[in-house]
Design a protein around this motif. Structure first.
Motif, mmCIF file in Angstrom:
data_model
loop_
_atom_site.group_PDB
_atom_site.id
_atom_site.type_symbol
_atom_site.label_atom_id
_atom_site.label_comp_id
_atom_site.label_asym_id
_atom_site.label_seq_id
_atom_site.Cartn_x
_atom_site.Cartn_y
_atom_site.Cartn_z
ATOM 1 N N CYS A 148 0.819 -1.221 0.000
ATOM 2 C CA CYS A 148 0.000 0.000 0.000
ATOM 3 C C CYS A 148 0.848 1.264 0.000
ATOM 4 O O CYS A 148 0.580 2.189 0.758
ATOM 5 N N THR A 177 -4.278 4.859 -0.788
ATOM 6 C CA THR A 177 -5.721 4.699 -0.615
ATOM 7 C C THR A 177 -6.502 5.874 -1.205
ATOM 8 O O THR A 177 -7.539 5.683 -1.847
ATOM 9 N N LYS A 188 -8.681 -1.951 -0.912
ATOM 10 C CA LYS A 188 -7.457 -1.249 -0.482
ATOM 11 C C LYS A 188 -7.334 -1.256 1.037
ATOM 12 O O LYS A 188 -6.247 -1.435 1.583
ATOM 13 N N GLN A 235 -6.093 -4.421 2.176
ATOM 14 C CA GLN A 235 -4.658 -4.533 1.873
ATOM 15 C C GLN A 235 -3.830 -3.700 2.853
ATOM 16 O O GLN A 235 -2.750 -4.111 3.271
ATOM 17 N N ASN A 236 -4.355 -2.528 3.236
ATOM 18 C CA ASN A 236 -3.685 -1.680 4.236
ATOM 19 C C ASN A 236 -3.410 -2.475 5.500
ATOM 20 O O ASN A 236 -2.346 -2.375 6.114
#
Lengths: 106, 588
Positions: B351, B413, B435, B438-439
């Motif tokens: 990210c 993001t 996202k 994924q963060n």
């Protein structure tokens, strides 16, 4: 000019202090850098708007206030909205919304 | 040589002794981070919004009933969802007071003064200017609402069995949502209030300086010298935020980290960083404390938000891309620095900037390497933010697929949300959710990289001959301890979040402690860290790391692989294995 150069040469570091032409050379470099940064924001980026549909998109993003550069999800307001919408689909079975105990409303 | 290397790394050389607990930066990052997290819990947790439980119960009941009655999201569903969204612990009195002292310079377009001060007269002028637009927006909302009510009533008359009527109701409700959002923007402008952010920034500067000076004292560094230099670092951080707040720069995604590095580099490479300022140039100290705070927003329970497809797109593809890119860097293009290789690989696959910060700190990368990784990430993110939605539109790709694709590949993001918004709400919701999932992965990545580095990369000579106990001690000595604070914060906050339940957790943790407190502070700490990196970096040194363009080749190759694999996985998950999820999302 002599006094200001002397003061500056005392304040700054990173090389032999003192000779006014060198100090002025550094200050000139600094001012050019600032000018370049300002040109980037006020000339280069607005000029990019002329590329195809970039201008329209930028106007839309400026209007929407989306934090386009924020790198972490908690810094982006819209992520909360997305989370609410996706979570309401109940794609997974989660604990019910209300948790008795720990937090009480006033 | 090892000595000189250690002066540049993001994390210092580890040695173990009990006194490390109060003498080492890693532990101070944990103590300070934990102190702030506990303070945040005390500020927000005792002050929930008025009648929160009742409101949540009521809105949930409405949303459930409406979802069962209609195949689309009705007006009543949206009203209830909006009411639920307004519940925020940050809106409490204490939360608002605290928030006022964490504010960054405001956004501005043509008048830089507005970043700090907006006079009564200027605010009144803005209100007057926006009044007409607000009135028109209000009228449009009213009009679209009426049309949506009619369309919904028609669909209800047919007991929601007519696809045609259902679709026209959905479209009419969509128009009303758009109008409502425009009205809310216009309303904010029409209610502009005057402000002066300078006193708050001064308080923040003094408070932050004193806060970090505690650790400086115990670490045996001069508090006086630190405090003398700190205002300069802080003021440059303010300038970085100021520059990133300019409307056009903000829209392009030129975030504060780039300005912080840029301004620092400009000063250090032209007029030179004054020696007395260097005492406050404490990159690692700021970064590690910021990372412990960041840990609190890694809420593990959120990974399942979009079901199994999200797990596959964000949690299966990402580690594969990370490992393959790192392998490619080591074995094919022969990256001269392993730390630069892993920092770029993580930054590109996970990210962006946040992953670069966490990974660089975990593997003790040099500050120039972090700078390079961040610079590339910001540049590529800006390009992808425009290119991906344009491509998706051009080929007519399904918005759920497009959203998942962008969420899994664009680094930042904010840029993911912006790219999603260009396509439409469904794409934006999917992109933002993927996202976010994924963060959350960066906790695991940072831990994995730290463990791999201290067991495989930085093994002591003759380490293979150590006993089990000796090996454990060796690993412990080399392990960056602040990572434990980072992971610990994530685990504790995940438990609190889960124990509160998702709705209360969202109001109290997400919209309270995290958004109101930790995110603001963490942003300031990272800004101080990146200013410090700039102030201590020689531009020529930076060039050496880019030699042969290998970092660029690594990023481009890794990102190409990421783009391809994410697309294939998103297609398989959302269209082959779980098409019903896609269908549900499209009915939103």
């Amino acid at each position: 000019m002599g006094i200001s150069a002397l003061i500056l040469s005392k304040l700054i570091s990173g090389g032999p202090a003192g000779r006014p032409p060198e100090v002025l050379h550094r200050i000139a470099g600094f001012l050019i850098g600032i000018l370049l940064m300002l040109s980037f924001v006020f000339l280069f980026l607005p000029a990019l708007k002329n590329l195809g549909s970039v201008g329209q998109i930028i106007d839309m993003l400026e209007e929407s206030g989306i934090e386009s550069g924020a790198f972490w999800y908690a810094n982006v307001e819209k992520v909360g909205e997305a989370e609410r919408h996706i979570s309401s689909l109940e794609l997974i079975h989660e604990k019910p919304g209300i948790s008795p105990g720990t937090v009480r409303s006033k | 040589m090892e000595e000189s290397r250690n002066s540049d790394v993001v994390v210092d050389k580890p040695k173990t002794s009990w006194s490390d607990l109060w003498k080492k930066e890693d532990y101070w990052a944990i103590w300070l981070g934990v102190a702030l997290l506990v303070a945040g819990l005390f500020i927000y947790m005792p002050n929930p919004p008025k009648e929160m439980d009742a409101q949540i119960q009521k809105t949930n009941a409405i949303m459930k009933a409406e979802s069962e009655a209609s195949p689309f999201r009705t007006l009543a569903w949206h009203d209830a969802n909006d009411a639920k969204g307004k519940l925020k612990a940050t809106d409490g009195q204490l939360g608002k007071k605290v928030g006022a002292y964490l504010k960054r310079p405001a956004g501005w377009k043509d008048n830089p003064k507005e970043a700090f001060i907006l006079s009564d007269g200027a605010a009144a002028a803005k209100r007057e200017k926006a009044a007409e637009k607000f009135a028109a927006a209000k009228e449009k909302t009213k009009e679209t609402r009426l049309k949506a009510e009619e369309a919904q009533a028609a669909a209800a008359t047919a007991t929601f069995k007519s696809d045609e009527l259902n679709n026209s109701a959905r479209l009419a409700i969509g128009d009303w949502r758009k109008a409502r959002e425009a009205e809310s923007k216009a309303k904010a402008a029409a209610e502009t209030k005057p402000y002066n952010l300078i006193p708050g920034l001064l308080v923040l500067m003094i408070g932050t300086g004193l806060f970090f000076s505690f650790g400086m004292k115990f670490m045996g560094k001069s508090v006086g010298r630190f405090l003398a230099g700190f205002p300069v670092v802080f003021i440059i951080a303010v300038l970085a935020y100021f520059m990133s707040g300019q409307a056009t720069a903000k829209a392009y995604g030129v975030e504060y980290v780039l300005w912080a590095i840029g301004l620092g580099l400009l000063i250090s490479n032209t007029i030179g960083t004054p020696k007395w300022v260097m005492h406050a140039v404490q990159t690692e100290y700021y970064i590690k404390t910021g990372l412990v705070l960041l840990g609190a927003s890694i809420l593990i329970g959120k990974v399942l938000l979009i079901g199994i497809p999200g797990i596959f797109v964000a949690w299966i593809v990402t580690p594969i891309v990370l490992v393959c890119t790192f392998w490619f860097g080591q074995n094919i293009i022969k990256m001269p620095s392993k730390t630069l290789n892993i920092t770029i690989s993580a930054d590109m696959s996970v990210c962006g900037v946040s992953a670069a910060i966490a990974t660089a700190a975990a593997c003790r990368a040099k500050k120039e390497e972090l700078t390079l990784a961040v610079g590339m990430s910001v540049a590529f993110t800006a390009v992808m933010m425009f290119a991906m939605p344009a491509f998706i539109k051009a080929v007519g790709m399904h918005h759920v697929l497009g959203g998942a694709w962008m969420g899994g590949t664009i680094d930042a993001t904010g840029a993911v949300v912006a790219a999603g918004a260009i396509l439409g709400p469904q794409a934006m919701y999917v992109a933002a959710t993927v996202k976010m999932i994924q963060n959350i992965m960066i906790g695991m990545i940072a831990f994995g990289v730290a463990a791999y580095w201290c067991t495989k990369v930085e093994c002591a000579p003759g380490g293979m001959n150590l006993s089990f106990g000796g090996a454990i001690r060796e690993i412990w000595a080399r392990f960056p301890k602040f990572v434990l604070g980072f992971i610990g914060a994530s685990i504790v906050f995940s438990i609190i979040y889960a124990s509160l339940g998702k709705d209360v957790g969202k109001v109290m943790i997400d919209e309270g402690v995290i958004r109101g407190w930790t995110t603001g502070l963490q942003g300031w700490f990272f800004a101080l860290a990146f200013v410090s990196i700039g102030l201590a970096t020689n531009f020529r040194e930076l060039g050496k790391y880019f030699k042969g363009g290998k970092p660029l080749i690594l990023y481009v190759t890794g990102q190409s692989f990421n783009i391809l694999l994410t697309l294939v996985m998103a297609y398989i998950m959302f269209f082959v294995v779980f098409p019903e999820i896609t269908e549900k999302i499209m009915k939103m």
